[in-house]
Design a protein around this motif. Structure first.
Motif, PDB file in Angstrom:
ATOM      1  N   ALA A   1       0.831  -1.204   0.000  1.00  0.00           N
ATOM      2  CA  ALA A   1       0.000   0.000   0.000  1.00  0.00           C
ATOM      3  C   ALA A   1       0.867   1.257   0.000  1.00  0.00           C
ATOM      4  N   THR A   2       1.987   1.206   0.724  1.00  0.00           N
ATOM      5  CA  THR A   2       2.911   2.335   0.751  1.00  0.00           C
ATOM      6  C   THR A   2       3.470   2.611  -0.642  1.00  0.00           C
ATOM      7  N   GLY A   3       3.869   1.542  -1.333  1.00  0.00           N
ATOM      8  CA  GLY A   3       4.413   1.702  -2.671  1.00  0.00           C
ATOM      9  C   GLY A   3       3.402   2.284  -3.642  1.00  0.00           C
ATOM     10  N   LEU A   4       2.163   1.813  -3.578  1.00  0.00           N
ATOM     11  CA  LEU A   4       1.104   2.338  -4.449  1.00  0.00           C
ATOM     12  C   LEU A   4       0.834   3.809  -4.149  1.00  0.00           C
ATOM     13  N   ARG A   5       0.941   4.168  -2.873  1.00  0.00           N
ATOM     14  CA  ARG A   5       0.720   5.568  -2.498  1.00  0.00           C
ATOM     15  C   ARG A   5       1.861   6.449  -2.990  1.00  0.00           C
ATOM     16  N   ILE A   6       3.088   5.986  -2.844  1.00  0.00           N
ATOM     17  CA  ILE A   6       4.233   6.767  -3.309  1.00  0.00           C
ATOM     18  C   ILE A   6       4.149   7.017  -4.804  1.00  0.00           C
ATOM     19  N   CYS A   7       3.716   6.006  -5.547  1.00  0.00           N
ATOM     20  CA  CYS A   7       3.589   6.137  -7.001  1.00  0.00           C
ATOM     21  C   CYS A   7       2.391   6.985  -7.407  1.00  0.00           C
ATOM     22  N   GLY A   8       1.518   7.303  -6.460  1.00  0.00           N
ATOM     23  CA  GLY A   8       0.348   8.097  -6.772  1.00  0.00           C
ATOM     24  C   GLY A   8      -0.749   7.311  -7.457  1.00  0.00           C
ATOM     25  N   ILE A   9      -0.651   5.978  -7.413  1.00  0.00           N
ATOM     26  CA  ILE A   9      -1.665   5.137  -8.046  1.00  0.00           C
ATOM     27  C   ILE A   9      -2.952   5.137  -7.218  1.00  0.00           C
ATOM     28  N   LYS A  10      -2.797   5.001  -5.913  1.00  0.00           N
ATOM     29  CA  LYS A  10      -3.931   5.032  -4.993  1.00  0.00           C
ATOM     30  C   LYS A  10      -3.449   5.536  -3.651  1.00  0.00           C
ATOM     31  N   LEU A  11      -4.111   6.545  -3.106  1.00  0.00           N
ATOM     32  CA  LEU A  11      -3.678   7.144  -1.847  1.00  0.00           C
ATOM     33  C   LEU A  11      -4.242   6.355  -0.661  1.00  0.00           C
ATOM     34  N   PHE A  12      -3.671   5.181  -0.436  1.00  0.00           N
ATOM     35  CA  PHE A  12      -4.086   4.366   0.704  1.00  0.00           C
ATOM     36  C   PHE A  12      -3.790   5.093   2.016  1.00  0.00           C
ATOM     37  N   PRO A  13      -4.684   4.988   3.011  1.00  0.00           N
ATOM     38  CA  PRO A  13      -4.400   5.539   4.338  1.00  0.00           C
ATOM     39  C   PRO A  13      -3.437   4.606   5.082  1.00  0.00           C
ATOM     40  N   VAL A  14      -2.176   4.648   4.713  1.00  0.00           N
ATOM     41  CA  VAL A  14      -1.193   3.671   5.202  1.00  0.00           C
ATOM     42  C   VAL A  14      -1.090   3.676   6.723  1.00  0.00           C
ATOM     43  N   ALA A  15      -1.083   4.864   7.326  1.00  0.00           N
ATOM     44  CA  ALA A  15      -0.962   4.931   8.781  1.00  0.00           C
ATOM     45  C   ALA A  15      -2.126   4.218   9.470  1.00  0.00           C
ATOM     46  N   SER A  16      -3.310   4.308   8.888  1.00  0.00           N
ATOM     47  CA  SER A  16      -4.473   3.640   9.475  1.00  0.00           C
ATOM     48  C   SER A  16      -4.437   2.128   9.272  1.00  0.00           C
ATOM     49  N   MET A  17      -3.551   1.661   8.393  1.00  0.00           N
ATOM     50  CA  MET A  17      -3.417   0.223   8.169  1.00  0.00           C
ATOM     51  C   MET A  17      -2.408  -0.420   9.122  1.00  0.00           C
ATOM     52  N   LEU A  18      -1.648   0.397   9.848  1.00  0.00           N
ATOM     53  CA  LEU A  18      -0.593  -0.131  10.713  1.00  0.00           C
ATOM     54  C   LEU A  18      -1.093  -1.066  11.818  1.00  0.00           C
ATOM     55  N   PRO A  19      -2.312  -0.896  12.376  1.00  0.00           N
ATOM     56  CA  PRO A  19      -2.782  -1.848  13.388  1.00  0.00           C
ATOM     57  C   PRO A  19      -2.843  -3.287  12.903  1.00  0.00           C
ATOM     58  N   ALA A  20      -2.814  -3.486  11.586  1.00  0.00           N
ATOM     59  CA  ALA A  20      -2.793  -4.852  11.054  1.00  0.00           C
ATOM     60  C   ALA A  20      -1.594  -5.626  11.590  1.00  0.00           C
TER      61      ALA A  20
END
Length: 237
Positions: free
Chosen positions: A202-221
């Motif tokens: 998800a971080t990689g997709l966000r960096i590329c601007g493909i999809k702005l995943f809420p990466v910080a909110s995924m950290l509890p996983a």
């Protein structure tokens, strides 16, 4: 001996200083092309970690429950607020030149998350604490070095201060993982790395601007991964 967090910190400091000094000679077009490569590298590392999975249902369930938990407590919004109030507005000087204060805040908070609280850094720090392998953090250090150079051309020496939250977070995670190691099994660690791979993807997709995943909110996983792995192994057979 824990070395990855220190190597990562040095990379950010040296990159920040170099970017500030070399800013007149670094073309602006690199700001568009290089992040794409950073994102691809993050996704490639994610695939490798995802392949570590032993129990695929654990990886999927941890990802879903983690994202759900993070969104319910608005984790990414809270991290952004804390970072803005405690570091950006209270410590750093106001930006000068063509970049506005609002744009400066947006970029700097994003870099705090990218350098200090990204899936790559968290997984890398815990990976080194549990098995002594610093390869993930060293790989991240290469990416952070060039990333710091690029953004220091716009933000100046302010980028250097990013090593502080990065180092503190990674050291806490690495030494916590050392204490956690006796309580884990190889299967639990493998499933944890796989869940970390999801966050890194998800971080990689966000960096590329493909999809702005809420990466910080995924950290509890990552918190769900090992307990679910333990329960799955013991109750699914």
């Amino acid at each position: 001996m824990i070395v990855g967090p220190y190597i990562n910190s040095i990379a950010i400091v040296v990159g920040g200083v170099a970017g500030s000094l070399l800013s007149p000679w670094i073309p602006r077009r690199l700001h568009e092309g290089m992040p794409l490569m950073f994102g691809i590298c993050s996704m490639a590392m994610a695939v490798i970690l995802i392949m570590e999975t032993v129990n695929m249902p654990v990886m999927v369930l941890a990802g879903i429950l983690g994202a759900l938990s993070g969104e319910l407590i608005s984790l990414e919004k809270k991290i952004n607020t804390v970072a803005t109030k405690t570091i950006v507005e209270s410590i750093l000087p106001k930006p000068r030149g063509e970049i506005t204060n609002e744009e400066f805040l947006k970029i700097f908070v994003a870099l705090i998350i990218l350098f200090g609280a990204s899936g790559t850094g968290i997984v890398g720090a815990m990976n080194e604490g549990m098995n002594g392998d610093s390869s993930v953090l060293i790989t991240k250090a290469f990416m952070d070095f060039f990333c710091a150079i690029l953004f220091a051309t716009r933000l100046g020496y302010s980028v250097v201060i990013l090593f502080v939250p990065q180092l503190v977070i990674q050291l806490i995670l690495a030494y916590s993982a050392v204490l956690l190691l006796p309580l884990t099994t190889e299967v639990m660690r493998s499933d944890f790395y796989a869940v970390g791979g999801l966050v890194m993807l998800a971080t990689g997709l966000r960096i590329c601007g493909i999809k702005l995943f809420p990466v910080a909110s995924m950290l509890p996983a990552l918190l769900w991964a090992m307990p679910l792995s333990y329960l799955w192994v013991h109750f699914s057979n």
